[in-house]
Design an enzyme around this catalytic site. Structure first.
Site, short mmCIF file in Angstrom:
data_model
loop_
_atom_site.label_atom_id
_atom_site.label_comp_id
_atom_site.label_asym_id
_atom_site.label_seq_id
_atom_site.Cartn_x
_atom_site.Cartn_y
_atom_site.Cartn_z
N CYS A 118 -61.16 38.38 -53.26
CA CYS A 118 -61.43 37.25 -54.16
C CYS A 118 -60.13 36.52 -54.53
O CYS A 118 -59.58 35.82 -53.69
CB CYS A 118 -62.21 37.73 -55.38
N HIS A 226 -66.75 40.68 -53.00
CA HIS A 226 -66.24 41.91 -53.63
C HIS A 226 -66.82 43.14 -52.94
O HIS A 226 -67.86 43.66 -53.34
CB HIS A 226 -66.59 41.92 -55.12
N GLU A 228 -65.68 46.06 -53.12
CA GLU A 228 -65.49 47.27 -53.94
C GLU A 228 -66.72 47.55 -54.80
O GLU A 228 -66.91 48.65 -55.31
CB GLU A 228 -64.26 47.12 -54.84
N1 LIG Z 1 -60.40 33.31 -60.77
C1 LIG Z 1 -60.54 33.04 -59.34
C2 LIG Z 1 -60.78 34.34 -58.60
C3 LIG Z 1 -62.13 34.90 -58.93
C4 LIG Z 1 -62.20 36.40 -58.92
O1 LIG Z 1 -61.30 37.11 -58.51
N2 LIG Z 1 -63.32 36.86 -59.44
C5 LIG Z 1 -63.46 38.24 -59.75
C6 LIG Z 1 -63.76 38.36 -61.22
C7 LIG Z 1 -64.14 39.76 -61.57
C8 LIG Z 1 -62.93 40.66 -61.51
O2 LIG Z 1 -62.22 40.72 -62.53
O3 LIG Z 1 -62.70 41.28 -60.47
C9 LIG Z 1 -61.68 32.07 -59.08
O4 LIG Z 1 -62.45 31.82 -60.04
O5 LIG Z 1 -61.80 31.62 -57.94
#
Ligand SMILES: N[C@@H](CCC(=O)NCCCC(=O)O)C(=O)O
Length: 258
Positions: A118, A226, A228
């Site tokens: 992400c 994700h 994970e």
């Molecule tokens: N903020 C960026 C990346 C989004 C992201 O990594 N989401 C995961 C949120 C949950 C976590 O804390 O793992 C975007 O909005 O593109």
């Protein structure tokens, strides 16, 4: 007879994130979401965090680890890193940005397995000279890739859209085909690909959702979804993580044989 040395557990560097748990809190905390650390542990690897680590520390810290997992985060990669202006609504983590922009390049140069999830995908892209959409959902013809407003993580991380995987890619191998359903929790997204990146997974609206670093000597991938999350229930997620873990084990074995 000297005691046989226990095999070293591969160490995986997860970036420390900054969080002000209370808006009135001038200090803040160094955090790591448990689900990333848990997934790394379940793969038989040891997650490590280097609080306050800066780019200048990478040469002495990177040789200590066998992989780098760039985790997701509600914070955005600061737009100044890709030639734009941060939005007033952006939650930022400048300390993490400064570290990961250099950590991506040093991991690739040092053949250290690298996996971006992400925000981590976005960091790989920006570190290699690419750019991001800051609000994908406001772009004409693009879907809304943000998670639903719901307290329940199972709702937030539920499968949300299909990704189309390049024929013959590792993604297609891990998925057992060229289509898979994935979760989606992001507002930023890849606009222009960074140097040396090959897009091998796309959302139905054409957004790049998975990349491979061309010619990388070790595992070097990034995904917008994700894996994970409940990976033990999703063979695609599990196989992706296991491929990263295998690369980390091979890196560790090379280190032990040095
Ligand atoms: N903020 C960026 C990346 C989004 C992201 O990594 N989401 C995961 C949120 C949950 C976590 O804390 O793992 C975007 O909005 O593109």
């Amino acid at each position: 007879m000297p005691a046989k040395k226990a095999p070293h557990k591969p160490l995986v560097w997860l970036p420390a994130c900054h969080r002000n748990l209370d808006l009135d809190d001038p200090g803040g905390y160094t955090v790591l979401a448990d689900r990333y650390a848990l997934a790394v542990t379940q793969l038989g690897l040891q997650p490590v965090l280097f609080p306050m680590a800066e780019a200048e520390d990478i040469p002495c810290l990177l040789p200590l680890v066998d992989g780098v997992l760039l985790t997701g985060s509600p914070s955005n990669v600061e737009a100044t890193h890709f030639g734009a202006t941060a939005l007033p609504t952006d939650l930022l983590d400048p300390r993490r940005d400064k570290l990961t922009m250099r950590l991506v390049r040093e991991s690739l140069a040092g053949a250290v397995p690298l996996f971006g999830v992400c925000r981590g995908l976005q960091e790989i892209n920006v570190a290699l000279g690419g750019t991001l959409y800051q609000t994908v959902h406001e772009e004409s013809g693009m879907m809304d890739h943000r998670e639903p407003h719901d307290e329940d993580l199972a709702v937030q991380f539920a499968e949300r859209h299909e990704v189309l995987l390049e024929q013959g890619s590792a993604f297609a191998q891990w998925a057992g085909g060229t289509r898979a359903m994935v979760n989606s929790l992001h507002g930023q997204g890849i606009r222009r690909l960074g140097e040396g990146l090959v897009a091998e997974a796309h959302a139905p609206d054409g957004l790049v959702e998975g990349v491979r670093v061309m010619g990388a000597p070790a595992f070097a991938y990034g995904v917008q979804w994700h894996p994970e999350w409940q990976h033990e229930r999703h063979p695609f997620y599990q196989r992706t993580l296991e491929a990263f873990a295998q690369s980390c084990r091979e890196h560790r074995q090379r280190r032990d044989e040095e």
